[in-house]
Write a protein that holds these residues in place. Sequence first.
Motif, PDB file in Angstrom:
ATOM      1  N   PHE A 135       0.892  -1.156   0.027  1.00 47.51           N
ATOM      2  CA  PHE A 135       0.016   0.251  -0.079  1.00 47.51           C
ATOM      3  C   PHE A 135       0.786   0.982  -0.183  1.00 47.51           C
ATOM      4  O   PHE A 135       1.966   1.256   0.710  1.00 47.51           O
ATOM      5  CB  PHE A 135      -0.929   0.115   1.369  1.00 47.51           C
ATOM      6  N   LEU A 136       0.475   2.239  -0.690  1.00 46.00           N
ATOM      7  CA  LEU A 136       0.998   3.661  -0.558  1.00 46.00           C
ATOM      8  C   LEU A 136      -0.036   4.324   0.061  1.00 46.00           C
ATOM      9  O   LEU A 136      -1.161   4.537  -0.351  1.00 46.00           O
ATOM     10  CB  LEU A 136       1.130   4.255  -1.988  1.00 46.00           C
ATOM     11  N   ASN A 137       0.568   4.850   1.205  1.00 44.32           N
ATOM     12  CA  ASN A 137      -0.450   5.547   2.213  1.00 44.32           C
ATOM     13  C   ASN A 137      -0.192   7.173   2.275  1.00 44.32           C
ATOM     14  O   ASN A 137       1.079   7.349   2.442  1.00 44.32           O
ATOM     15  CB  ASN A 137      -0.426   4.986   3.626  1.00 44.32           C
ATOM     16  N   ALA A 138      -0.983   8.130   2.224  1.00 38.17           N
ATOM     17  CA  ALA A 138      -0.895   9.390   2.698  1.00 38.17           C
ATOM     18  C   ALA A 138      -1.962   9.889   3.286  1.00 38.17           C
ATOM     19  O   ALA A 138      -3.228   9.476   3.267  1.00 38.17           O
ATOM     20  CB  ALA A 138      -0.484  10.205   1.239  1.00 38.17           C
ATOM     21  N   GLY A 139      -1.335  10.866   4.303  1.00 37.83           N
ATOM     22  CA  GLY A 139      -2.590  11.329   5.266  1.00 37.83           C
ATOM     23  C   GLY A 139      -2.007  12.560   5.999  1.00 37.83           C
ATOM     24  O   GLY A 139      -1.069  13.107   5.744  1.00 37.83           O
ATOM     25  N   VAL A 140      -2.907  12.868   6.843  1.00 34.07           N
ATOM     26  CA  VAL A 140      -2.373  14.068   7.809  1.00 34.07           C
ATOM     27  C   VAL A 140      -2.466  13.761   9.209  1.00 34.07           C
ATOM     28  O   VAL A 140      -3.135  12.723   9.731  1.00 34.07           O
ATOM     29  CB  VAL A 140      -3.299  15.246   7.617  1.00 34.07           C
ATOM     30  N   GLY A 141      -2.083  14.395  10.389  1.00 32.10           N
ATOM     31  CA  GLY A 141      -1.824  14.253  11.592  1.00 32.10           C
ATOM     32  C   GLY A 141      -1.735  15.199  12.679  1.00 32.10           C
ATOM     33  O   GLY A 141      -1.222  16.584  12.050  1.00 32.10           O
ATOM     34  N   SER A 142      -1.709  15.126  13.737  1.00 28.59           N
ATOM     35  CA  SER A 142      -1.443  16.108  14.773  1.00 28.59           C
ATOM     36  C   SER A 142      -0.244  15.366  15.895  1.00 28.59           C
ATOM     37  O   SER A 142      -0.405  14.180  15.984  1.00 28.59           O
ATOM     38  CB  SER A 142      -2.464  16.647  15.475  1.00 28.59           C
ATOM     39  N   PHE A 143       0.530  16.182  16.363  1.00 29.29           N
ATOM     40  CA  PHE A 143       1.667  15.793  16.992  1.00 29.29           C
ATOM     41  C   PHE A 143       2.102  16.577  17.905  1.00 29.29           C
ATOM     42  O   PHE A 143       2.116  17.721  17.967  1.00 29.29           O
ATOM     43  CB  PHE A 143       2.708  15.816  16.142  1.00 29.29           C
ATOM     44  N   ARG A 144       2.771  16.077  19.283  1.00 29.06           N
ATOM     45  CA  ARG A 144       3.281  16.713  20.277  1.00 29.06           C
ATOM     46  C   ARG A 144       4.589  16.042  20.884  1.00 29.06           C
ATOM     47  O   ARG A 144       4.754  15.012  20.856  1.00 29.06           O
ATOM     48  CB  ARG A 144       2.338  16.805  21.441  1.00 29.06           C
ATOM     49  N   TYR A 145       5.571  16.800  20.878  1.00 33.45           N
ATOM     50  CA  TYR A 145       6.976  16.479  21.270  1.00 33.45           C
ATOM     51  C   TYR A 145       7.365  17.508  22.513  1.00 33.45           C
ATOM     52  O   TYR A 145       7.345  18.407  22.360  1.00 33.45           O
ATOM     53  CB  TYR A 145       7.811  16.376  20.291  1.00 33.45           C
ATOM     54  N   GLU A 146       8.063  16.678  23.333  1.00 31.13           N
ATOM     55  CA  GLU A 146       8.306  17.522  24.795  1.00 31.13           C
ATOM     56  C   GLU A 146       9.653  17.088  25.460  1.00 31.13           C
ATOM     57  O   GLU A 146       9.665  15.948  25.419  1.00 31.13           O
ATOM     58  CB  GLU A 146       7.362  17.293  25.830  1.00 31.13           C
TER      59      GLU A 146
END
Length: 249
Positions: A135-146
């Motif tokens: 599969f070739l997957n493409a998408g969006v997201g939200s992220f937090r790094y601390e």
Amino acid sequence: MKRFLYLALLTTAPAWGQSVDSTAVTPFPQKSNFRSGFMFELGYGFAITRFANMNAFFRDNQAEFNKKMDRFFVAGMGYRRQRFKVTLHTLLMISQNLLPPNQTGSTLVARPKDMSGLDIFLGYDIANGRNRRFFLNAGVGSFRYEYSLFRATNQPVAFQDILRYTPPGTVSSLYLTTDYWNVNLEMAQREKRKETLQLVGRVGYRRSFRPRAWQSDAYQLTNAPLDRISQFYFQLGIYLSRNKQKSPQ
């Protein structure tokens, strides 16, 4: 000549009347063709995470910051119909700091304390084999790094005084939240039964849409550096899938 022809016809007639052996083994099993399926996933991953401006800030202040690969746990679910698939994933950091740091003295340490994200993907089965799907997957997201910053010292401090003791350079919370685009190439075992376990692996990259300012839970920061997440990652997991055959005509 006619006698020879009649004799040949009589001897071959029994062979013509024999039925085809339906139990003959074919060299390769037939490719399964389930129309759709629901999937639940558990997995484990590694990521190389880079924040250009914050890393430069750590270097300028002689801070020891994370140069190892981040490790994370993945859980997700999805739905496939024919060769299209929609999936939702969440990821959580697995701590690499079960033991105290080796540095002592006045060394400033920038320790990752949290990484979490949520992805949604649309994928297409670009290679559909007998035993595997790609599969070739493409998408969006939200992220937090601390991060947390502290100095690793051997100085004894009474516990009842710990809330009044704040060494220079100590910052309990520095975090970045951002939205991003995400692409990956996925290889999964082909579904063979109505309910089955499948191994799945992915290699991908996520990148922020735009720079965001670093923030803190402890302070209201001004003039904080702007950063974009840049992360290469690898995941390995297991699908539990429930599949449905094509409806009879």
